[in-house]
Design a protein around this motif. Structure first.
Motif, PDB file in Angstrom:
ATOM      1  N   THR A   6     -90.104  18.978   0.221  1.00 59.21           N
ATOM      2  CA  THR A   6     -89.109  18.660   0.992  1.00 59.21           C
ATOM      3  C   THR A   6     -88.740  17.889   1.815  1.00 59.21           C
ATOM      4  O   THR A   6     -90.046  17.702   2.519  1.00 59.21           O
ATOM      5  CB  THR A   6     -87.718  20.114   0.798  1.00 59.21           C
ATOM      6  OG1 THR A   6     -86.772  19.631   1.601  1.00 59.21           O
ATOM      7  CG2 THR A   6     -88.108  20.338   2.836  1.00 59.21           C
ATOM      8  N   GLU A   7     -87.944  16.859   2.154  1.00 55.10           N
ATOM      9  CA  GLU A   7     -87.322  15.882   3.559  1.00 55.10           C
ATOM     10  C   GLU A   7     -86.449  16.669   3.847  1.00 55.10           C
ATOM     11  O   GLU A   7     -85.160  16.892   3.424  1.00 55.10           O
ATOM     12  CB  GLU A   7     -87.231  14.518   2.314  1.00 55.10           C
ATOM     13  CG  GLU A   7     -86.853  13.780   3.243  1.00 55.10           C
ATOM     14  CD  GLU A   7     -85.394  13.188   3.896  1.00 55.10           C
ATOM     15  OE1 GLU A   7     -85.043  12.262   4.878  1.00 55.10           O
ATOM     16  OE2 GLU A   7     -84.961  13.396   3.107  1.00 55.10           O
ATOM     17  N   TYR A   8     -86.499  16.547   5.454  1.00 58.92           N
ATOM     18  CA  TYR A   8     -84.817  16.765   5.732  1.00 58.92           C
ATOM     19  C   TYR A   8     -84.955  16.010   6.787  1.00 58.92           C
ATOM     20  O   TYR A   8     -86.449  15.669   8.085  1.00 58.92           O
ATOM     21  CB  TYR A   8     -85.499  18.051   6.788  1.00 58.92           C
ATOM     22  CG  TYR A   8     -84.328  18.257   7.633  1.00 58.92           C
ATOM     23  CD1 TYR A   8     -82.980  18.794   6.754  1.00 58.92           C
ATOM     24  CD2 TYR A   8     -84.353  18.344   9.190  1.00 58.92           C
ATOM     25  CE1 TYR A   8     -81.795  18.657   8.037  1.00 58.92           C
ATOM     26  CE2 TYR A   8     -83.642  18.507  10.290  1.00 58.92           C
ATOM     27  CZ  TYR A   8     -82.250  18.644   9.413  1.00 58.92           C
ATOM     28  OH  TYR A   8     -81.508  19.146  10.531  1.00 58.92           O
ATOM     29  N   ASN A   9     -84.382  14.642   7.867  1.00 54.49           N
ATOM     30  CA  ASN A   9     -84.940  13.710   8.652  1.00 54.49           C
ATOM     31  C   ASN A   9     -85.709  12.915   8.648  1.00 54.49           C
ATOM     32  O   ASN A   9     -86.078  12.460   9.410  1.00 54.49           O
ATOM     33  CB  ASN A   9     -84.036  14.427  10.078  1.00 54.49           C
ATOM     34  CG  ASN A   9     -82.952  14.684  10.106  1.00 54.49           C
ATOM     35  OD1 ASN A   9     -81.935  14.736   9.677  1.00 54.49           O
ATOM     36  ND2 ASN A   9     -82.537  15.960  11.426  1.00 54.49           N
ATOM     37  N   THR A  11     -88.540  12.803   7.592  1.00 53.16           N
ATOM     38  CA  THR A  11     -89.644  14.045   7.335  1.00 53.16           C
ATOM     39  C   THR A  11     -90.787  14.833   6.385  1.00 53.16           C
ATOM     40  O   THR A  11     -89.337  15.222   5.717  1.00 53.16           O
ATOM     41  CB  THR A  11     -89.982  14.853   8.667  1.00 53.16           C
ATOM     42  OG1 THR A  11     -89.870  14.265   9.617  1.00 53.16           O
ATOM     43  CG2 THR A  11     -91.509  15.143   8.444  1.00 53.16           C
ATOM     44  N   TYR A  13     -92.010  17.528   4.452  1.00 49.50           N
ATOM     45  CA  TYR A  13     -92.901  18.672   4.622  1.00 49.50           C
ATOM     46  C   TYR A  13     -93.825  19.520   3.241  1.00 49.50           C
ATOM     47  O   TYR A  13     -92.146  19.365   2.154  1.00 49.50           O
ATOM     48  CB  TYR A  13     -92.013  19.939   4.901  1.00 49.50           C
ATOM     49  CG  TYR A  13     -91.276  19.393   6.202  1.00 49.50           C
ATOM     50  CD1 TYR A  13     -92.074  19.636   7.505  1.00 49.50           C
ATOM     51  CD2 TYR A  13     -90.133  19.225   6.063  1.00 49.50           C
ATOM     52  CE1 TYR A  13     -90.877  19.401   8.808  1.00 49.50           C
ATOM     53  CE2 TYR A  13     -89.715  18.726   7.379  1.00 49.50           C
ATOM     54  CZ  TYR A  13     -89.732  18.888   8.127  1.00 49.50           C
ATOM     55  OH  TYR A  13     -89.874  18.117  10.054  1.00 49.50           O
ATOM     56  N   LYS A  38     -97.095  18.059   7.235  1.00 53.76           N
ATOM     57  CA  LYS A  38     -95.574  16.854   7.234  1.00 53.76           C
ATOM     58  C   LYS A  38     -95.945  15.765   7.905  1.00 53.76           C
ATOM     59  O   LYS A  38     -97.079  15.345   8.127  1.00 53.76           O
ATOM     60  CB  LYS A  38     -94.572  17.512   8.253  1.00 53.76           C
ATOM     61  CG  LYS A  38     -95.185  17.181   9.536  1.00 53.76           C
ATOM     62  CD  LYS A  38     -94.187  18.009  11.082  1.00 53.76           C
ATOM     63  CE  LYS A  38     -95.004  17.916  12.537  1.00 53.76           C
ATOM     64  NZ  LYS A  38     -93.635  18.509  13.758  1.00 53.76           N
ATOM     65  N   SER A  40     -94.000  11.462   7.887  1.00 54.59           N
ATOM     66  CA  SER A  40     -92.275  11.009   7.954  1.00 54.59           C
ATOM     67  C   SER A  40     -91.783  10.169   6.480  1.00 54.59           C
ATOM     68  O   SER A  40     -93.319   9.925   5.813  1.00 54.59           O
ATOM     69  CB  SER A  40     -93.011   9.527   8.910  1.00 54.59           C
ATOM     70  OG  SER A  40     -93.727   9.198   8.589  1.00 54.59           O
TER      71      SER A  40
END
Length: 49
Positions: A6-9, A11, A13, A38, A40
């Motif tokens: 998944t991606e969040y902000n 980054t 994961y 993780k 970027s």
């Protein structure tokens, strides 16, 4: 095998099946990866030409 990504902000994961209690506690499981990875998104997209 990866279990999910998944991606969040900005980054990414990534977790692996071998880190789950079902596989990690099995002595026949090879190459247990217990931690989440993780990175970027910019470092990952820069790998693609």
């Amino acid at each position: 095998m990866n279990e999910g990504i998944t991606e969040y902000n900005g980054t990414a994961y990534l977790v692996y099946e071998s880190g789950s209690h079902l596989y990690a506690s099995d002595p026949t499981t090879l190459n247990v990866i217990p931690r989440m990875h993780k990175a970027s998104m910019s470092s990952l997209t820069s790998l693609v030409p």
